[in-house]
Design a protein around this motif. Structure first.
Motif, PDB file in Angstrom:
ATOM      1  N   VAL A   9       0.846  -1.184   0.000  1.00 34.84           N
ATOM      2  CA  VAL A   9       0.000   0.000   0.000  1.00 34.84           C
ATOM      3  C   VAL A   9       0.885   1.239   0.000  1.00 34.84           C
ATOM      4  CG1 VAL A   9      -1.790   1.283   1.224  1.00 34.84           C
ATOM      5  CG2 VAL A   9      -1.796  -1.233   1.253  1.00 34.84           C
ATOM      6  N   ASN A  10       0.749   2.014  -1.049  1.00 35.27           N
ATOM      7  CA  ASN A  10       1.521   3.251  -1.180  1.00 35.27           C
ATOM      8  C   ASN A  10       0.675   4.238  -1.980  1.00 35.27           C
ATOM      9  OD1 ASN A  10       4.390   4.380  -3.006  1.00 35.27           O
ATOM     10  ND2 ASN A  10       3.851   4.955  -0.938  1.00 35.27           N
ATOM     11  N   ASP A  11      -0.260   4.854  -1.282  1.00 36.80           N
ATOM     12  CA  ASP A  11      -1.275   5.674  -1.950  1.00 36.80           C
ATOM     13  C   ASP A  11      -0.676   6.792  -2.784  1.00 36.80           C
ATOM     14  OD1 ASP A  11      -3.254   4.120  -0.809  1.00 36.80           O
ATOM     15  OD2 ASP A  11      -3.367   5.365   1.000  1.00 36.80           O
ATOM     16  N   GLN A  12       0.349   7.424  -2.256  1.00 35.66           N
ATOM     17  CA  GLN A  12       0.950   8.540  -2.993  1.00 35.66           C
ATOM     18  C   GLN A  12       2.451   8.565  -2.738  1.00 35.66           C
ATOM     19  OE1 GLN A  12      -0.625  12.353  -1.949  1.00 35.66           O
ATOM     20  NE2 GLN A  12       0.515  13.456  -3.548  1.00 35.66           N
ATOM     21  N   GLU A  13       3.217   8.663  -3.817  1.00 36.21           N
ATOM     22  CA  GLU A  13       4.665   8.705  -3.664  1.00 36.21           C
ATOM     23  C   GLU A  13       5.077  10.051  -3.087  1.00 36.21           C
ATOM     24  OE1 GLU A  13       8.153   8.952  -6.818  1.00 36.21           O
ATOM     25  OE2 GLU A  13       7.365   6.902  -6.707  1.00 36.21           O
ATOM     26  N   HIS A  14       5.678   9.996  -1.896  1.00 27.42           N
ATOM     27  CA  HIS A  14       6.072  11.233  -1.227  1.00 27.42           C
ATOM     28  C   HIS A  14       7.309  10.951  -0.376  1.00 27.42           C
ATOM     29  CE1 HIS A  14       5.986  15.017   0.898  1.00 27.42           C
ATOM     30  NE2 HIS A  14       5.956  14.368   2.064  1.00 27.42           N
ATOM     31  N   TYR A  15       8.458  11.433  -0.837  1.00 30.37           N
ATOM     32  CA  TYR A  15       9.710  11.184  -0.123  1.00 30.37           C
ATOM     33  C   TYR A  15       9.977  12.304   0.881  1.00 30.37           C
ATOM     34  CZ  TYR A  15      10.926   7.315  -3.166  1.00 30.37           C
ATOM     35  OH  TYR A  15      10.921   6.110  -3.812  1.00 30.37           O
ATOM     36  N   GLU A  16      10.441  11.914   2.060  1.00 30.88           N
ATOM     37  CA  GLU A  16      10.790  12.882   3.089  1.00 30.88           C
ATOM     38  C   GLU A  16      12.095  12.481   3.766  1.00 30.88           C
ATOM     39  OE1 GLU A  16       8.453  11.990   7.020  1.00 30.88           O
ATOM     40  OE2 GLU A  16       7.025  11.907   5.358  1.00 30.88           O
ATOM     41  N   LYS A  17      12.731  13.476   4.374  1.00 27.33           N
ATOM     42  CA  LYS A  17      13.999  13.228   5.050  1.00 27.33           C
ATOM     43  C   LYS A  17      13.756  12.669   6.445  1.00 27.33           C
ATOM     44  CE  LYS A  17      16.584  16.917   2.701  1.00 27.33           C
ATOM     45  NZ  LYS A  17      17.376  18.165   2.905  1.00 27.33           N
ATOM     46  N   VAL A  18      14.526  11.610   6.774  1.00 31.44           N
ATOM     47  CA  VAL A  18      14.439  11.010   8.106  1.00 31.44           C
ATOM     48  C   VAL A  18      15.858  10.859   8.644  1.00 31.44           C
ATOM     49  CG1 VAL A  18      13.754   8.985   9.443  1.00 31.44           C
ATOM     50  CG2 VAL A  18      12.315   9.789   7.558  1.00 31.44           C
ATOM     51  N   SER A  19      16.107  11.421   9.817  1.00 27.88           N
ATOM     52  CA  SER A  19      17.429  11.308  10.440  1.00 27.88           C
ATOM     53  C   SER A  19      17.536   9.982  11.180  1.00 27.88           C
ATOM     54  CB  SER A  19      17.651  12.463  11.419  1.00 27.88           C
ATOM     55  OG  SER A  19      17.627  13.700  10.745  1.00 27.88           O
TER      56      SER A  19
END
Length: 206
Positions: free
Chosen positions: A142-152
């Motif tokens: 399940v991946n409704d919308q591709e949205h990359y974010e930064k994670v430390s």
């Protein structure tokens, strides 16, 4: 060996063909026939020796196969008591960890990993692998919308990549290289403790 039999056969055919024309056998013909019979006997003896050797080799191979079967049986993970005990202990630890209040498990695609003054940064697109009996392999992502974010990540984060179906430890350089050169999206299990990413394990997708 086949050429030798062919040569003998042609010679016998020639001799008997010629002798049938004049219906006489000279002493020379009889001598040659005797020589041919002796050659045939020698060939038969060679065949017997070769067959005996092959039988011995087959018996030796059969014995090796039986020994390998015994070895596989002893180390069969399904029947090996030591392996079974380890699996039970792992299951017990997993059960305890699953319900610790400070541990959060998520899944995500990882596009890249960078390092700098801010530490180790992952570019992630959160997703989730769920069971679905109607899907070809009984699961879907399940991946409704591709949205990359930064994670430390925590400085001591541990990273694991799949080798076949088995996760193996990878240092940061190897992990960065694998992700950077990957031609497809790879799903990872992420484990956070107190908000810090401490463990990243690639998810096997059958």
């Amino acid at each position: 060996m086949v050429k030798k039999w062919l040569s003998i056969g042609l010679t016998v055919f020639f001799l008997f063909g010629c002798s049938s024309d004049d219906e006489r056998k000279t002493q020379s013909d009889l001598d040659q026939v005797n020589q041919l019979l002796e050659q045939i006997q020698n060939v038969e003896e060679e065949f017997t020796v070769e067959i005996s050797k092959l039988k011995e080799e087959i018996e030796e191979k059969d014995q090796q196969i039986e020994e390998l079967k015994d070895t596989l049986e002893r180390y069969n993970p399904v029947k090996n008591e030591y392996v079974q005990n380890l699996r039970k202990q792992v299951d017990m630890v997993s059960q305890k960890v699953r319900y610790l209040p400070d541990i959060v498990h998520r899944q995500a695609y990882i596009r890249e990993v960078t390092t700098g003054k801010s530490g180790i940064i992952f570019m992630m697109d959160y997703a989730q692998m769920v069971q679905d009996e109607t899907a070809p392999n009984h699961f879907k992502i399940v991946n409704d919308q591709e949205h990359y974010e930064k994670v430390s990540a925590h400085p001591g984060v541990e990273l694991y990549l799949l080798n076949g179906a088995v996760p193996e430890y990878a240092n940061l350089d190897t992990f960065q290289s694998e992700i950077g050169n990957s031609s497809h999206k790879r799903l990872f299990n992420l484990y956070f403790v107190g908000g810090d990413l401490v463990l990243v394990v690639e998810q096997y997708i059958p």
